[in-house]
Scaffold this motif. Structure first.
Motif, PDB file in Angstrom:
ATOM      1  N   PHE A 181     -79.879 -49.061 -29.504  1.00 25.55           N
ATOM      2  CA  PHE A 181     -79.177 -48.231 -28.534  1.00 25.55           C
ATOM      3  C   PHE A 181     -77.693 -48.577 -28.513  1.00 25.55           C
ATOM      4  O   PHE A 181     -76.832 -47.703 -28.425  1.00 25.55           O
ATOM      5  CB  PHE A 181     -79.779 -48.403 -27.141  1.00 25.55           C
ATOM      6  CG  PHE A 181     -79.520 -47.236 -26.245  1.00 25.55           C
ATOM      7  CD1 PHE A 181     -78.376 -47.159 -25.471  1.00 25.55           C
ATOM      8  CD2 PHE A 181     -80.424 -46.180 -26.184  1.00 25.55           C
ATOM      9  CE1 PHE A 181     -78.130 -46.079 -24.649  1.00 25.55           C
ATOM     10  CE2 PHE A 181     -80.188 -45.081 -25.364  1.00 25.55           C
ATOM     11  CZ  PHE A 181     -79.039 -45.039 -24.586  1.00 25.55           C
ATOM     12  N   GLN A 182     -77.399 -49.872 -28.600  1.00 18.58           N
ATOM     13  CA  GLN A 182     -76.004 -50.297 -28.632  1.00 18.58           C
ATOM     14  C   GLN A 182     -75.273 -49.692 -29.829  1.00 18.58           C
ATOM     15  O   GLN A 182     -74.115 -49.295 -29.736  1.00 18.58           O
ATOM     16  CB  GLN A 182     -75.923 -51.824 -28.686  1.00 18.58           C
ATOM     17  CG  GLN A 182     -74.504 -52.365 -28.607  1.00 18.58           C
ATOM     18  CD  GLN A 182     -74.476 -53.872 -28.542  1.00 18.58           C
ATOM     19  OE1 GLN A 182     -75.465 -54.540 -28.842  1.00 18.58           O
ATOM     20  NE2 GLN A 182     -73.337 -54.434 -28.146  1.00 18.58           N
TER      21      GLN A 182
ATOM     22  N   LYS B 139     -82.394 -44.943 -22.684  1.00 23.04           N
ATOM     23  CA  LYS B 139     -83.084 -46.179 -23.049  1.00 23.04           C
ATOM     24  C   LYS B 139     -84.564 -46.128 -22.696  1.00 23.04           C
ATOM     25  O   LYS B 139     -85.394 -46.672 -23.427  1.00 23.04           O
ATOM     26  CB  LYS B 139     -82.437 -47.384 -22.367  1.00 23.04           C
ATOM     27  CG  LYS B 139     -81.151 -47.854 -23.014  1.00 23.04           C
ATOM     28  CD  LYS B 139     -80.679 -49.162 -22.388  1.00 23.04           C
ATOM     29  CE  LYS B 139     -79.384 -49.633 -23.046  1.00 23.04           C
ATOM     30  NZ  LYS B 139     -78.914 -50.912 -22.442  1.00 23.04           N
ATOM     31  N   GLU B 140     -84.881 -45.491 -21.587  1.00 23.60           N
ATOM     32  CA  GLU B 140     -86.279 -45.428 -21.167  1.00 23.60           C
ATOM     33  C   GLU B 140     -87.107 -44.637 -22.185  1.00 23.60           C
ATOM     34  O   GLU B 140     -88.230 -45.032 -22.535  1.00 23.60           O
ATOM     35  CB  GLU B 140     -86.388 -44.790 -19.777  1.00 23.60           C
ATOM     36  CG  GLU B 140     -85.888 -45.653 -18.637  1.00 23.60           C
ATOM     37  CD  GLU B 140     -84.374 -45.792 -18.615  1.00 23.60           C
ATOM     38  OE1 GLU B 140     -83.681 -44.887 -19.157  1.00 23.60           O
ATOM     39  OE2 GLU B 140     -83.869 -46.794 -18.060  1.00 23.60           O
ATOM     40  N   GLU B 141     -86.564 -43.520 -22.651  1.00 22.31           N
ATOM     41  CA  GLU B 141     -87.280 -42.715 -23.641  1.00 22.31           C
ATOM     42  C   GLU B 141     -87.447 -43.485 -24.947  1.00 22.31           C
ATOM     43  O   GLU B 141     -88.529 -43.492 -25.547  1.00 22.31           O
ATOM     44  CB  GLU B 141     -86.516 -41.409 -23.903  1.00 22.31           C
ATOM     45  CG  GLU B 141     -86.568 -40.431 -22.745  1.00 22.31           C
ATOM     46  CD  GLU B 141     -85.697 -39.214 -22.972  1.00 22.31           C
ATOM     47  OE1 GLU B 141     -86.160 -38.088 -22.696  1.00 22.31           O
ATOM     48  OE2 GLU B 141     -84.542 -39.381 -23.408  1.00 22.31           O
TER      49      GLU B 141
ATOM     50  N   ARG C 287     -88.204 -54.351 -26.271  1.00 22.05           N
ATOM     51  CA  ARG C 287     -86.957 -54.173 -25.519  1.00 22.05           C
ATOM     52  C   ARG C 287     -85.754 -54.657 -26.316  1.00 22.05           C
ATOM     53  O   ARG C 287     -84.691 -54.015 -26.317  1.00 22.05           O
ATOM     54  CB  ARG C 287     -87.035 -54.911 -24.173  1.00 22.05           C
ATOM     55  CG  ARG C 287     -85.811 -54.689 -23.300  1.00 22.05           C
ATOM     56  CD  ARG C 287     -86.063 -55.099 -21.877  1.00 22.05           C
ATOM     57  NE  ARG C 287     -87.112 -54.304 -21.267  1.00 22.05           N
ATOM     58  CZ  ARG C 287     -86.937 -53.091 -20.788  1.00 22.05           C
ATOM     59  NH1 ARG C 287     -85.740 -52.512 -20.863  1.00 22.05           N
ATOM     60  NH2 ARG C 287     -87.926 -52.432 -20.244  1.00 22.05           N
ATOM     61  N   GLN C 288     -85.899 -55.771 -27.021  1.00 22.75           N
ATOM     62  CA  GLN C 288     -84.808 -56.267 -27.852  1.00 22.75           C
ATOM     63  C   GLN C 288     -84.483 -55.262 -28.961  1.00 22.75           C
ATOM     64  O   GLN C 288     -83.317 -55.021 -29.284  1.00 22.75           O
ATOM     65  CB  GLN C 288     -85.182 -57.621 -28.449  1.00 22.75           C
ATOM     66  CG  GLN C 288     -85.274 -58.738 -27.421  1.00 22.75           C
ATOM     67  CD  GLN C 288     -85.748 -60.043 -28.035  1.00 22.75           C
ATOM     68  OE1 GLN C 288     -86.118 -60.106 -29.205  1.00 22.75           O
ATOM     69  NE2 GLN C 288     -85.758 -61.096 -27.232  1.00 22.75           N
ATOM     70  N   HIS C 289     -85.531 -54.704 -29.537  1.00 21.54           N
ATOM     71  CA  HIS C 289     -85.376 -53.704 -30.590  1.00 21.54           C
ATOM     72  C   HIS C 289     -84.561 -52.519 -30.066  1.00 21.54           C
ATOM     73  O   HIS C 289     -83.625 -52.039 -30.707  1.00 21.54           O
ATOM     74  CB  HIS C 289     -86.770 -53.240 -31.017  1.00 21.54           C
ATOM     75  CG  HIS C 289     -86.818 -52.614 -32.369  1.00 21.54           C
ATOM     76  ND1 HIS C 289     -87.950 -52.599 -33.139  1.00 21.54           N
ATOM     77  CD2 HIS C 289     -85.885 -51.955 -33.091  1.00 21.54           C
ATOM     78  CE1 HIS C 289     -87.708 -51.966 -34.281  1.00 21.54           C
ATOM     79  NE2 HIS C 289     -86.463 -51.560 -34.269  1.00 21.54           N
TER      80      HIS C 289
ATOM     81  N   MET D 150     -76.179 -46.857 -31.444  1.00 24.25           N
ATOM     82  CA  MET D 150     -76.170 -45.396 -31.427  1.00 24.25           C
ATOM     83  C   MET D 150     -75.317 -44.792 -30.326  1.00 24.25           C
ATOM     84  O   MET D 150     -74.758 -43.708 -30.500  1.00 24.25           O
ATOM     85  CB  MET D 150     -77.602 -44.870 -31.306  1.00 24.25           C
ATOM     86  CG  MET D 150     -78.438 -45.113 -32.533  1.00 24.25           C
ATOM     87  SD  MET D 150     -80.061 -44.348 -32.385  1.00 24.25           S
ATOM     88  CE  MET D 150     -80.727 -44.710 -34.014  1.00 24.25           C
ATOM     89  N   ASP D 151     -75.240 -45.467 -29.199  1.00 25.26           N
ATOM     90  CA  ASP D 151     -74.486 -44.928 -28.069  1.00 25.26           C
ATOM     91  C   ASP D 151     -72.998 -45.176 -28.301  1.00 25.26           C
ATOM     92  O   ASP D 151     -72.388 -46.084 -27.751  1.00 25.26           O
ATOM     93  CB  ASP D 151     -74.955 -45.595 -26.767  1.00 25.26           C
ATOM     94  CG  ASP D 151     -74.276 -45.011 -25.537  1.00 25.26           C
ATOM     95  OD1 ASP D 151     -73.622 -43.954 -25.667  1.00 25.26           O
ATOM     96  OD2 ASP D 151     -74.402 -45.622 -24.460  1.00 25.26           O
ATOM     97  N   LYS D 152     -72.410 -44.338 -29.121  1.00 18.18           N
ATOM     98  CA  LYS D 152     -71.036 -44.542 -29.593  1.00 18.18           C
ATOM     99  C   LYS D 152     -70.022 -44.604 -28.456  1.00 18.18           C
ATOM    100  O   LYS D 152     -69.101 -45.412 -28.471  1.00 18.18           O
ATOM    101  CB  LYS D 152     -70.633 -43.425 -30.557  1.00 18.18           C
ATOM    102  CG  LYS D 152     -71.528 -43.292 -31.790  1.00 18.18           C
ATOM    103  CD  LYS D 152     -71.294 -44.402 -32.775  1.00 18.18           C
ATOM    104  CE  LYS D 152     -72.046 -44.153 -34.077  1.00 18.18           C
ATOM    105  NZ  LYS D 152     -71.843 -45.249 -35.056  1.00 18.18           N
ATOM    106  N   ASN D 153     -70.154 -43.725 -27.466  1.00 18.09           N
ATOM    107  CA  ASN D 153     -69.153 -43.680 -26.392  1.00 18.09           C
ATOM    108  C   ASN D 153     -69.573 -44.469 -25.152  1.00 18.09           C
ATOM    109  O   ASN D 153     -68.918 -44.415 -24.109  1.00 18.09           O
ATOM    110  CB  ASN D 153     -68.829 -42.234 -26.005  1.00 18.09           C
ATOM    111  CG  ASN D 153     -70.051 -41.494 -25.472  1.00 18.09           C
ATOM    112  OD1 ASN D 153     -71.144 -42.063 -25.371  1.00 18.09           O
ATOM    113  ND2 ASN D 153     -69.865 -40.232 -25.127  1.00 18.09           N
ATOM    114  N   LYS D 154     -70.705 -45.187 -25.268  1.00 20.19           N
ATOM    115  CA  LYS D 154     -71.166 -46.088 -24.203  1.00 20.19           C
ATOM    116  C   LYS D 154     -71.341 -45.379 -22.856  1.00 20.19           C
ATOM    117  O   LYS D 154     -71.016 -45.924 -21.795  1.00 20.19           O
ATOM    118  CB  LYS D 154     -70.192 -47.266 -24.033  1.00 20.19           C
ATOM    119  CG  LYS D 154     -69.868 -48.002 -25.324  1.00 20.19           C
ATOM    120  CD  LYS D 154     -71.124 -48.512 -26.018  1.00 20.19           C
ATOM    121  CE  LYS D 154     -70.792 -49.183 -27.350  1.00 20.19           C
ATOM    122  NZ  LYS D 154     -72.000 -49.536 -28.131  1.00 20.19           N
ATOM    123  N   ASP D 155     -71.908 -44.163 -22.906  1.00 21.59           N
ATOM    124  CA  ASP D 155     -72.128 -43.439 -21.656  1.00 21.59           C
ATOM    125  C   ASP D 155     -73.576 -43.533 -21.185  1.00 21.59           C
ATOM    126  O   ASP D 155     -73.973 -42.863 -20.232  1.00 21.59           O
ATOM    127  CB  ASP D 155     -71.722 -41.976 -21.806  1.00 21.59           C
ATOM    128  CG  ASP D 155     -72.570 -41.214 -22.822  1.00 21.59           C
ATOM    129  OD1 ASP D 155     -73.346 -41.869 -23.548  1.00 21.59           O
ATOM    130  OD2 ASP D 155     -72.439 -39.981 -22.901  1.00 21.59           O
TER     131      ASP D 155
END
Length: 221
Positions: free
Chosen positions: A184-185, A149-151, A177-179, A187-192
Motif C-alpha cells: 500500500f505504501q 487498506k481494509e479491502e 498486515r505487513q504485506h 501504490m498510494d503515490k499521493n498518500k491520500d
C-alpha cells in the motif's frame, strides 16, 4: 502479489472458473480432434468477436463449462465448492467469494458462460492494462473506484487462508498486515489513503515480478 505475484491473476485458473485453465490446456488438442460440441451458446460468433478466442476454442471451453455447470450458470455456493477442490489444505471460501463477484459483472448472483469466457479472455490474452484493470476490480470490493487498506487486507487474508497453514507454516500472525503495508505504501503515490486505478497500474508496471506474472498464462491455449 499472492498479491499480483501470488495475487489473483488467478494464477490458479479454470474451465468453469480460474483454477481449471490448465486442465483445458492439457485437453484442448484432444478436444479439437473430437466432434464439434453438441451444445453451443447462442451468439458464438459474437463471443468470438468480443474475446481473443477462436470459435473452436470457444466450443471446447463451452463443453468444459457445461460439464461442470449443466444448468448453464453457476451460483456462488457451487463456485466455492468447485474452487475448494484445488486448495484442500486451506479455506478458499472467502477468496472464491471475491473472485465470484469479479466474474459476476451483472451482480445478479450467477455467472454465465459469457461472463466466464469474457473474463478468461482478459486473464489469458488481454493487454497488460486489461489484466491490471480486471485485478483492480477484484480488489475494489465495494466498487467505488478506489482500493483502501481494509479491502486490500481482506483480499490478502483470503489468499493466505486459501493457501493454508501447510503452505505457510512459519508465517507470523501479522504477516498479511505487513504485506499490505508494504504494497500500500508503494501504490498510494499521493498518500491520500486510497489507491486509484492509475496508481495501481503505474505501481504494477514498475514491478518486474508482477509484470512477469502477467505473462504466465498467455500461451495456455
Amino acid at each position: 502479489m499472492l498479491f499480483l505475484k501470488q495475487l489473483p491473476f488467478p494464477e490458479e485458473s479454470p474451465q468453469c472458473f480460474p483454477s481449471k485453465v490448465k486442465y483445458v490446456s492439457d485437453k484442448i488438442e484432444d478436444e479439437l480432434e473430437m466432434t464439434t460440441v453438441c451444445h453451443r451458446p447462442e451468439g458464438l460468433e459474437q463471443l468470438e468477436a468480443q474475446t481473443n478466442f477462436t470459435k473452436r476454442e470457444l466450443q471446447v471451453l463451452y463443453r468444459g463449462f457445461k460439464n461442470e455447470c449443466p444448468s448453464g450458470v453457476v451460483n456462488e455456493e457451487t463456485f466455492k465448492q468447485i474452487y475448494a477442490q484445488f486448495f484442500p489444505h486451506g479455506d478458499a471460501s472467502m477468496y472464491a467469494h471475491y473472485l465470484f463477484n469479479a466474474f459476476d459483472t451483472a451482480q445478479n448472483g450467477s455467472v454465465k458462460f459469457e461472463d466466464f469466457v469474457m473474463a478468461l479472455s482478459i486473464l489469458l490474452r488481454g493487454t497488460v492494462h486489461e489484466k491490471l484493470r480486471w485485478t483492480f476490480n477484484l480488489y475494489d470490493i465495494n466498487k467505488d473506484g478506489y482500493i483502501n487498506k481494509e479491502e486490500m487486507m481482506d483480499i490478502v487474508k483470503a489468499i493466505y487462508d486459501m493457501m493454508g497453514k501447510y503452505t505457510y507454516p512459519v508465517l507470523k500472525e501479522d504477516a498479511p498486515r505487513q504485506h499490505v503495508e508494504v504494497f500500500f505504501q508503494k501504490m498510494d503515490k499521493n498518500k491520500d489513503g486510497v489507491v486509484t486505478l492509475d496508481e495501481f497500474i503505474e505501481s504494477c508496471q514498475e514491478d518486474d515480478n508482477i509484470m512477469r506474472s502477467l505473462q504466465l498464462f498467455e500461451n495456455v491455449m
